[in-house]
Structures are given as C-alpha cells and as structure tokens.
Design a protein around this motif. Structure first.
Motif, short mmCIF file in Angstrom:
data_model
loop_
_atom_site.label_atom_id
_atom_site.label_comp_id
_atom_site.label_asym_id
_atom_site.label_seq_id
_atom_site.Cartn_x
_atom_site.Cartn_y
_atom_site.Cartn_z
N UNK A 245 12.06 6.48 -4.67
CA UNK A 245 10.64 6.29 -4.99
C UNK A 245 10.16 7.41 -5.88
N UNK A 246 10.56 8.64 -5.62
CA UNK A 246 10.11 9.77 -6.44
C UNK A 246 10.65 9.70 -7.86
N UNK A 247 11.83 9.09 -8.04
CA UNK A 247 12.40 9.00 -9.39
C UNK A 247 11.81 7.84 -10.19
N UNK A 248 11.47 6.73 -9.51
CA UNK A 248 11.02 5.54 -10.24
C UNK A 248 9.51 5.40 -10.30
N UNK A 249 8.79 5.98 -9.36
CA UNK A 249 7.35 5.78 -9.29
C UNK A 249 6.61 6.72 -10.22
N UNK A 250 5.38 6.34 -10.51
CA UNK A 250 4.50 7.12 -11.37
C UNK A 250 3.35 7.63 -10.51
N UNK A 251 2.99 8.91 -10.63
CA UNK A 251 1.86 9.42 -9.83
C UNK A 251 0.53 8.94 -10.40
N UNK A 252 -0.36 8.49 -9.51
CA UNK A 252 -1.71 8.08 -9.89
C UNK A 252 -2.69 8.70 -8.90
N UNK A 253 -3.92 8.83 -9.33
CA UNK A 253 -4.98 9.36 -8.47
C UNK A 253 -5.73 8.19 -7.85
N UNK A 254 -6.06 8.33 -6.59
CA UNK A 254 -6.82 7.29 -5.89
C UNK A 254 -7.91 7.89 -5.05
N UNK A 255 -8.77 7.03 -4.53
CA UNK A 255 -9.88 7.46 -3.68
C UNK A 255 -9.82 6.68 -2.37
N UNK A 256 -9.99 7.38 -1.27
CA UNK A 256 -10.01 6.73 0.04
C UNK A 256 -11.37 6.05 0.19
N UNK A 257 -11.36 4.72 0.40
CA UNK A 257 -12.62 3.97 0.51
C UNK A 257 -12.94 3.57 1.94
N UNK A 258 -12.02 3.75 2.85
CA UNK A 258 -12.26 3.39 4.25
C UNK A 258 -10.98 3.52 5.05
N UNK A 259 -11.01 2.96 6.25
CA UNK A 259 -9.84 2.98 7.12
C UNK A 259 -9.67 1.62 7.76
N UNK A 260 -8.43 1.22 7.96
CA UNK A 260 -8.11 -0.06 8.56
C UNK A 260 -7.37 0.20 9.86
N UNK A 261 -7.86 -0.38 10.94
CA UNK A 261 -7.22 -0.20 12.24
C UNK A 261 -6.11 -1.22 12.41
N UNK A 262 -4.98 -0.74 12.90
CA UNK A 262 -3.87 -1.64 13.22
C UNK A 262 -3.28 -1.21 14.54
N UNK A 263 -2.64 -2.13 15.19
CA UNK A 263 -2.03 -1.84 16.48
C UNK A 263 -0.53 -1.75 16.29
#
Length: 145
Positions: free
Chosen positions: A32-50
């Motif tokens: 993943x580190x070799x093939x992926x590109x870094x991007x900036x994002x913003x946390x807009x909320x949280x999703x609960x999962x069990x």
C-alpha cells in the motif's frame, strides 16, 4: 515420551499462525505504501459498528480524488474516535483509480506487524529449542551425543 509432548504443538503452531498473519499485514502495508498516493482529508463524523463483542467508532473522512470528485467514507482503523475529533485534518493513502481502498496513513502499523512477526518466530524457535533439548536428554548414553 508421553502424549504430553503433543502440548508443545500449541505454542509452536500459535507462533506459526502469528508469524503468518503479522507477515501478511506487513507485506500489505508495504505494498500500500508503494502504490498509494498520499491525500489530505477531513474527519466529518463517526460511524458506529459492532465488531466482535464491542462497539467501535470509525472516522468518516472526506477527501478529493485525482479526478476532482469528492469522496466520503468510513475508514476502519484501530485509531479511536477520541484521537480523531470532527473537523481534524488527516493524511490518507489512496490507490489511484480505487477510492474505496483508502486507509489512514499510520506508519506504526507496519512496525507493529514486523514486531509481531518476530514475536511469532521467537515463539516457534523457543518451543522447538525446548523440545530438542528434551529429546537430547532422553537419548541413551551409547549414541555419543
């Protein structure tokens, strides 16, 4: 030797399983580190999962892809919701052309996978050493070992 020696299989096989699983995590992180590109994002909320027997909050992150389209999705990770409050800026790794493959950029995940793989190797080697020492002490005197 008695049947109790079969109990030595438990830590040996556990070491093999830990080494294999953590090795796969380390290889996946490396790819993943070799093939992926870094991007900036913003946390807009949280999703609960069990997950398993406990509830977990996953951050929902919004980012803009290479094509200028804005994406938003929950990013499952081990980082808790208290560490990523709403509105915080995060660094993501996104494989070009596959916006669903986004992950949080966490370099400690690779380090912990390598340490886990080495712990599994040590568990295997320790069990094997203990069994070989025990077998060597049970050999008759005439073999000259």
């Amino acid at each position: 030797m008695s049947a109790y020696w079969l109990l030595a299989l438990i830590p040996f096989l556990a070491g093999v399983a830990v080494t294999g699983q953590q090795g796969m995590v380390a290889v996946t992180e490396r790819v993943v580190r070799r093939t992926a590109r870094p991007v900036e994002g913003t946390v807009t909320g949280h999703l609960a999962s069990r997950e398993a027997t406990y509830a977990a909050l996953h951050p929902v992150v919004r980012w803009t892809g290479d094509d200028g389209v804005e994406h938003e999705r929950a990013v499952p990770d081990t980082i808790g919701a208290h560490a990523l409050p709403e509105g915080s800026r995060v660094r993501l790794l996104c494989v070009p052309g596959a916006p669903d493959s986004v992950t949080l950029d966490a370099p400690d995940r690779y380090r912990s996978a390598v340490i886990g793989a080495w712990a599994g190797v040590l568990l295997c080697a320790g069990t094997l050493t203990a069994v070989l020492i025990r077998v060597a002490t049970l050999l008759p005197e005439g073999y000259g070992y």
